[in-house]
Write an enzyme that holds these catalytic residues in place. Structure first.
Site, PDB file in Angstrom:
ATOM      1  N   CYS A  83       0.823  -1.222   0.000  1.00 45.06           N
ATOM      2  CA  CYS A  83       0.000   0.000   0.000  1.00 45.06           C
ATOM      3  C   CYS A  83       0.850   1.263   0.000  1.00 45.06           C
ATOM      4  CB  CYS A  83      -0.956   0.004   1.189  1.00 45.06           C
ATOM      5  SG  CYS A  83      -2.019  -1.435   1.233  1.00 45.06           S
ATOM      6  N   CYS A 206     -13.008   1.033   8.123  1.00 38.10           N
ATOM      7  CA  CYS A 206     -12.085   0.518   7.103  1.00 38.10           C
ATOM      8  C   CYS A 206     -12.215   1.280   5.797  1.00 38.10           C
ATOM      9  CB  CYS A 206     -12.388  -0.947   6.821  1.00 38.10           C
ATOM     10  SG  CYS A 206     -12.574  -1.946   8.312  1.00 38.10           S
ATOM     11  N   LYS A 327     -10.157   6.720   3.946  1.00 39.91           N
ATOM     12  CA  LYS A 327     -11.510   6.279   4.277  1.00 39.91           C
ATOM     13  C   LYS A 327     -12.569   6.948   3.396  1.00 39.91           C
ATOM     14  CE  LYS A 327     -14.938   4.424   6.221  1.00 39.91           C
ATOM     15  NZ  LYS A 327     -15.557   4.498   4.894  1.00 39.91           N
ATOM     16  N   HIS A 331      -9.085   4.487  -1.360  1.00 41.11           N
ATOM     17  CA  HIS A 331      -7.756   3.896  -1.182  1.00 41.11           C
ATOM     18  C   HIS A 331      -7.439   2.913  -2.315  1.00 41.11           C
ATOM     19  CE1 HIS A 331      -4.263   2.204   0.648  1.00 41.11           C
ATOM     20  NE2 HIS A 331      -4.830   1.269   1.370  1.00 41.11           N
TER      21      HIS A 331
END
Lengths: 383, 129
Positions: A83, A206, A327, A331
């Site tokens: 990431c 998440c 969020k 992402h």
């Protein structure tokens, strides 16, 4: 050493781009970044991406993009660090301009996630972790953060509503951000009442899955003599930690972020108090909390509590996630680190519209791969 | 996948980690170099089979390959030699799970690929509380 200027940025909205391929997205962002400077031909192209092999059965993204942009002959390659791929790609491009090897660099982050179903995407994301000892056992990336959240709440006596503060801040800002995946505000109660996915983490703790691409044109100073509000990169540092959280002595310390931030702040000649705007890696509510603690914006165990007290709100002392963060803005993993830099650029240029942090001069972006296994911290300033 | 699984069979079947011959630090997963003293001299050693739960989660969205198993309880267990191991926690009512709960190692099926494909086995933990 050359000064490194972010001359322009380009990005797509984050979301479900059913009609666009990974290359469509990368080309769209890249062309937007190149458009203001038609006379600049980038001397290198660096692509940040995590799992195009999984999502699109496509690798060799550097040459693929160079060819599509009619920039053959240009060195072009992909950089991968889970990431943190976008942040690391930015760091590599920055280093090449900084060293004087090139005077311009195009860096593009891209991820196509929504062509995968949720369980396939979860498997692809778990490749950031140990295939042999984490993924094999059925432990997804989400579950690691679920365990971290339980330990964090238990160790520091953090309440459910305190943990919900970062996602609520993210969505408040995303509601007015053109390029955000979720242009919708949510309350602390909405987060706290959303369905459990890996308890104590709930759905709204998440970051979502989404497609997107973001690009930056970096140049050495001499290309930009005419611009009244140049955005300069003061520093960019990468660090790494022991690979899996269960191999670390203290699972609640983000050592890579602490190390990268300390080096980046030192090279930029700034301290925590100098920071006006902050993009942190809020892939999960708990990762945002541990990140601000590791960088020194909050004391140990106080990250989520400080968010609940308003420290990281748009009008707070350290405005964070100013266009929604991971969020709310979304992402698309390999692009995330570049969305963060592009958003700091908007802030430092004064182009944030309703999301503008007034009078900001210093911005910090923190992008992590794994559970803070790789961390990239970059410092930007308005000249 | 079958080959990479076979390669690690002793790790998965017997929780075979390793120990530094210089400073006696123990590791699971096995370390290539001792993280405490830097020694290159490590020998394989089986880990203890009991410990306690440091943290856990009940995972409701499972990865590809684990369909039909949800919810999966995953924990990080501190074994009695201090080494931390990640694994599933099984045969335990969800409302009995607690940080600090004692556990012991059990041998179980991890997953299978299809009715005719590979079956993967390995360790899990069961709670003693």
């Amino acid at each position: 050493m050359a000064r490194v200027i972010i001359s322009s940025v380009g990005y797509t909205r984050v979301g479900d781009h059913w009609d666009k391929s990974i290359l469509d997205l990368a080309v769209e962002a890249a062309r937007k970044a190149l458009k203001p400077y038609p006379n600049i031909r980038p001397e290198v192209i660096i692509v940040g991406n995590m799992f195009s092999s999984q999502s699109s059965k496509q690798e060799h993204l550097g040459a693929l993009l160079a060819s599509a942009l009619n920039l053959t002959g240009t060195p072009a390659f992909k950089v991968e660090a889970a990431c943190a791929s976008g942040g690391v790609a930015f760091n590599v491009a920055y280093s090449k301009v900084r060293s004087g090897e090139v005077s311009s660099a195009l860096v593009v982050g891209v991820e196509k996630m929504r062509d995968l179903d949720v369980s396939e995407a979860s498997l692809a994301l778990s490749m950031a972790e140990s295939a042999e000892y984490t993924q094999f056992m059925g432990a997804s990336f989400l579950s690691l953060n679920g365990m971290l959240a339980r330990l964090y709440m238990e160790t520091y006596n953090v309440s459910r509503s305190e943990l919900s503060a970062f996602p609520a801040i993210a969505h408040t800002n995303a509601a007015t951000a053109e390029h955000a995946q979720f242009r919708k505000a949510i309350s602390v109660e909405d987060v706290s009442r959303s369905p459990l996915v890996s308890d104590p983490l709930r759905l709204l703790d998440c970051a979502p899955l989404g497609d997107g691409a973001a690009a930056l044109l970096l140049t050495s100073e001499e290309f930009n003599g005419d611009d009244e509000s140049m955005v300069e990169v003061l520093s960019s540092k990468i660090s790494t930690d022991i690979f899996s959280i269960y191999e670390r002595d203290d699972m609640l310390r983000f050592n890579a972020t602490k190390d990268a931030a300390s080096k980046a702040f030192s090279e930029a000649g700034i301290s925590v108090e100098d920071v006006d705007v902050l993009e942190v890696h809020d892939a999960f509510s708990v990762s945002a909390a541990l990140s601000v603690e590791a960088m020194g914006f909050s004391k140990e165990g106080e990250g989520a509590k400080d968010a609940a007290r308003g420290l990281y709100a748009l009008k707070g002392r350290y405005p964070a996630l100013t266009f929604g963060g991971l969020k709310g803005r979304g992402h698309p993993v390999g692009a995330t680190g570049l969305y963060q830099i592009a958003e700091l650029w908007l802030q430092l240029k004064g182009r944030g519209n309703v999301n503008q942090v007034e009078g900001c001069r210093i911005g910090v972006a923190q992008n992590i791969g794994g559970v803070d296994t790789t961390s990239v911290v970059s410092v930007l300033a308005r000249r | 996948m079958a080959i990479s699984y076979w390669r690690r069979r002793d790790r998965y079947y017997r929780l075979l980690g390793n120990r530094c011959t210089q400073c006696n630090s123990e590791y699971y997963p096995p370390a290539y170099l001792c993280r405490r003293c830097g020694s290159e001299s490590l020998v394989d050693v089986e880990m203890p089979t009991t410990g306690q739960i440091l943290t856990y989660t009940i995972l409701r969205e499972v990865m590809s390959g684990f369909e039909g198993q949800q919810p999966i309880v995953i924990g990080i267990v501190q074994l009695d030699n201090g080494v931390k191991v990640l694994g599933q926690i099984v045969d335990t009512p969800l409302d009995a799970l607690k940080i600090g709960c004692r556990v012991r190692l059990v041998f179980r099926k991890i997953r299978d690929e299809s009715n005719v494909g590979q079956i993967y086995y390995g360790y899990k933990f069961t709670a003693l509380c």
